[in-house]
Design an enzyme around this catalytic site. Structure first.
Site, PDB file in Angstrom:
ATOM      1  N   GLU A 175       0.824  -1.219   0.000  1.00 34.12           N
ATOM      2  CA  GLU A 175       0.000   0.000   0.000  1.00 34.12           C
ATOM      3  C   GLU A 175       0.855   1.264   0.000  1.00 34.12           C
ATOM      4  O   GLU A 175       0.679   2.168   0.828  1.00 34.12           O
ATOM      5  CB  GLU A 175      -0.968  -0.005   1.191  1.00 34.12           C
ATOM      6  CG  GLU A 175      -2.008  -1.112   1.092  1.00 34.12           C
ATOM      7  CD  GLU A 175      -3.111  -1.052   2.139  1.00 34.12           C
ATOM      8  OE1 GLU A 175      -2.959  -0.320   3.125  1.00 34.12           O
ATOM      9  OE2 GLU A 175      -4.126  -1.739   1.963  1.00 34.12           O
ATOM     10  N   GLU A 365      -5.713  -8.411  -1.153  1.00 31.27           N
ATOM     11  CA  GLU A 365      -6.379  -8.161   0.132  1.00 31.27           C
ATOM     12  C   GLU A 365      -7.829  -7.813  -0.132  1.00 31.27           C
ATOM     13  O   GLU A 365      -8.127  -6.956  -0.965  1.00 31.27           O
ATOM     14  CB  GLU A 365      -5.735  -7.003   0.900  1.00 31.27           C
ATOM     15  CG  GLU A 365      -4.384  -7.317   1.476  1.00 31.27           C
ATOM     16  CD  GLU A 365      -3.853  -6.221   2.391  1.00 31.27           C
ATOM     17  OE1 GLU A 365      -4.663  -5.554   3.067  1.00 31.27           O
ATOM     18  OE2 GLU A 365      -2.630  -6.048   2.411  1.00 31.27           O
TER      19      GLU A 365
HETATM   20  C1  BGP Z   1      -4.434  -3.113   4.965  1.00 36.05           C
HETATM   21  C2  BGP Z   1      -3.099  -3.649   5.362  1.00 36.05           C
HETATM   22  C3  BGP Z   1      -3.135  -4.925   6.103  1.00 36.05           C
HETATM   23  C4  BGP Z   1      -4.388  -5.215   6.894  1.00 36.05           C
HETATM   24  C5  BGP Z   1      -5.655  -4.642   6.314  1.00 36.05           C
HETATM   25  C6  BGP Z   1      -6.862  -4.671   7.217  1.00 36.05           C
HETATM   26  O1  BGP Z   1      -4.363  -1.743   4.872  1.00 36.05           O
HETATM   27  O2  BGP Z   1      -2.265  -3.846   4.247  1.00 36.05           O
HETATM   28  O3  BGP Z   1      -1.918  -5.066   6.779  1.00 36.05           O
HETATM   29  O4  BGP Z   1      -4.269  -5.169   8.237  1.00 36.05           O
HETATM   30  O5  BGP Z   1      -5.469  -3.342   5.850  1.00 36.05           O
HETATM   31  O6  BGP Z   1      -6.846  -3.606   8.126  1.00 36.05           O
HETATM   32  P1  BGP Z   1      -7.203  -3.798   9.646  1.00 36.05           P
HETATM   33  O7  BGP Z   1      -6.243  -4.798  10.172  1.00 36.05           O
HETATM   34  O8  BGP Z   1      -7.043  -2.464  10.275  1.00 36.05           O
HETATM   35  O9  BGP Z   1      -8.611  -4.266   9.659  1.00 36.05           O
END
Ligand code: BGP
Length: 467
Positions: A175, A365
């Site tokens: 990201e 993701e």
């Molecule tokens: C993204 C990241 C991840 C992950 C995901 C979910 O931005 O790349 O590392 O954690 O978000 O976010 P969260 O864990 O805050 O729900």
């Protein structure tokens, strides 16, 4: 029409949220290791020293370090053909600027990759997923400094050579566009703004540039070491709608995407496009790109685009041309964390990215963070998670089979419950596999299959036909 037979199915994780063992076998500290969780009402933030372990979620994660065989066996049981993980940079270079890598760190990933390969699971490896070595943050100001390019290059060369027969797919910075979007981009770029005098906009553009050059050098190096490997960038894609059909709002939706295209354009086109220079002007920053850097960016264009997609936003511009972004789309339901649920937004995002770049896309993701309940009989009936994922997979299939978008694979976020990046909590769970650990860090770490485990197994077995 069906998905092609080599379509990759699996799940994604990051070392700092999953591995634990934060000081094992020579590992150094990363910036994530000094980031406190938000439990007990304390906001999630960076602290200069590690005083009380239980507030630092990355220290234990859910202990993949010691459970990797068990976890990979469960992924294999679901039929995964790919699994995304990150190499924890300070496990390999504990301080980040030394010349000799830590052999014990390298050996750990050898074991993990061998285990994956023994089940026919393709490792998808992120080189930097929020794990910048803390020493580089303190000594060099992290990605503010060009020196990090050299250290990152060294790290990449070591892992590319070591794993050249095991890993075919690499992602550079997780990201990366969030470096521009976040107020404090410590996750993405290891940068904490403490000095009120610092020109933060300028720092963000400089840090991004250093990361772009580092990413391009990684692409060049990876191809040199193994011409068959593929290296992708990794973006967070926030599909954005105009809040109304007012022309200014339509323009606002474009403006909101500018930082994302800023990063995508440099890494995919190999130069700063008009969108990039327009954003620099809009934000009042500037950048001089040397001839040498321009050549590196051009030679190190990525092979594919990986991205995360969780929800869409709506945008408007006020009278003074200020952008306002909200998540209050009245047509959409929300998750427990107030994230709008929008599968069509994924289809739109796939179309927008493919139209713009004409490069293969990889969804690395996507998923639903939710509070799970264990029933008296021990089962976890996570139908809400199945509904979320099924609708997004359907939207992806439409993008592929109807809109002719080229998609390499789907690896949903957190196939096993891991620590949330946003909050540092455990209760925000994404997994098909439940892990017995709570927000206080208590629990046996025992793994347990949820209802969605069997569902995802069926989706993979039928190559996405039966959702
Ligand atoms: C993204 C990241 C991840 C992950 C995901 C979910 O931005 O790349 O590392 O954690 O978000 O976010 P969260 O864990 O805050 O729900």
């Amino acid at each position: 029409m069906e998905l092609h037979k080599n379509f990759l199915w699996g799940g994604s994780t990051a070392a700092n949220q999953y591995e634990g063992a934060y000081l094992a076998n020579g590992k150094g500290l990363s910036i994530a290791d000094v980031e406190m969780g938000s439990r007990h009402g304390i906001p999630r933030e960076i602290h200069e020293s590690v005083k009380d372990d239980k507030y630092y979620p990355s220290h234990e994660g859910v202990d993949f370090y010691h459970h990797y065989k068990e976890d990979i066996a469960l992924f294999a049981e679901m039929g995964f053909t790919c699994f995304r993980l990150s190499i924890n940079w300070p496990r390999i270079f504990p301080k980040g600027d030394e010349e000799i890598p830590n052999e014990e760190g390298l050996a750990f990933y050898d074991k993990v990759f061998d285990e994956l390969i023994s089940y026919g699971i393709e490792p998808i490896v992120t080189l930097s997923h929020y794990e910048t070595p803390l020493h580089l943050v303190h000594t060099y100001g992290s990605w503010r400094s060009r020196e990090l390019i050299t250290f990152f290059e060294r790290f990449c060369e070591v892992v590319f050579k070591r794993y050249k027969n095991k890993v075919r797919y690499w992602l550079t910075f997780n990201e990366i566009n969030e470096t521009l979007n976040q107020k404090q981009p410590y996750h993405q770029a290891g940068i904490v703004f403490n000095d009120l005098q610092e020109n933060q906009i300028q720092t963000k553009f400089t840090a991004c540039h250093n990361m772009f050059v580092a990413s391009a050098k990684a692409v060049i190096k990876a191809h040199e070491i193994n011409p068959n490997c593929k290296v992708g960038c990794m973006l967070q894609y926030p599909t954005t709608y105009p809040a109304t059909c007012k022309p200014n709002d339509v323009f606002a939706a474009r403006v909101h995407l500018m930082p994302d295209y800023y990063c995508g354009d440099v890494m995919c086109y190999g130069y700063y496009s008009n969108t990039c220079t327009a954003l620099q002007k809009r934000w009042g920053g500037s950048l001089q790109v040397s001839e040498e850097d321009a050549k590196i960016l051009q030679d190190g264009k990525v092979d594919f685009i990986s991205f995360s997609y969780y929800f869409s936003s709506i945008a408007s511009l006020d009278k003074n041309d200020n952008l306002e972004v909200k998540n209050s789309n009245p047509y959409l339901e929300r998750t427990d964390w107030d994230w709008p649920i929008d599968p069509m937004g994924l289809r739109i995002g796939l179309n927008e990215l493919y139209d713009r770049y004409q490069l293969p896309l990889f969804i690395v993701e996507n998923g639903l963070g939710a509070i799970d309940k264990i029933e008296e009989d021990g089962s976890i009936r996570d139908d809400y998670r199945i509904a979320y994922l099924a609708s997004h997979i359907e939207a992806m299939k439409d993008a592929i089979t109807i809109d002719d978008v080229d998609v390499m694979g789907y690896a949903c976020w957190g196939p096993i419950d891991i620590v949330s990046v946003g909050t540092g909590e455990m209760r925000k769970r994404y997994g098909f596999i439940y892990v017995d650990k709570d927000d206080e860090g208590k629990g046996t770490m025992k793994r347990r299959k949820k209802k969605s485990f069997t569902w995802y197994k069926k989706v993979i077995r039928t190559n996405g036909v039966d959702t």
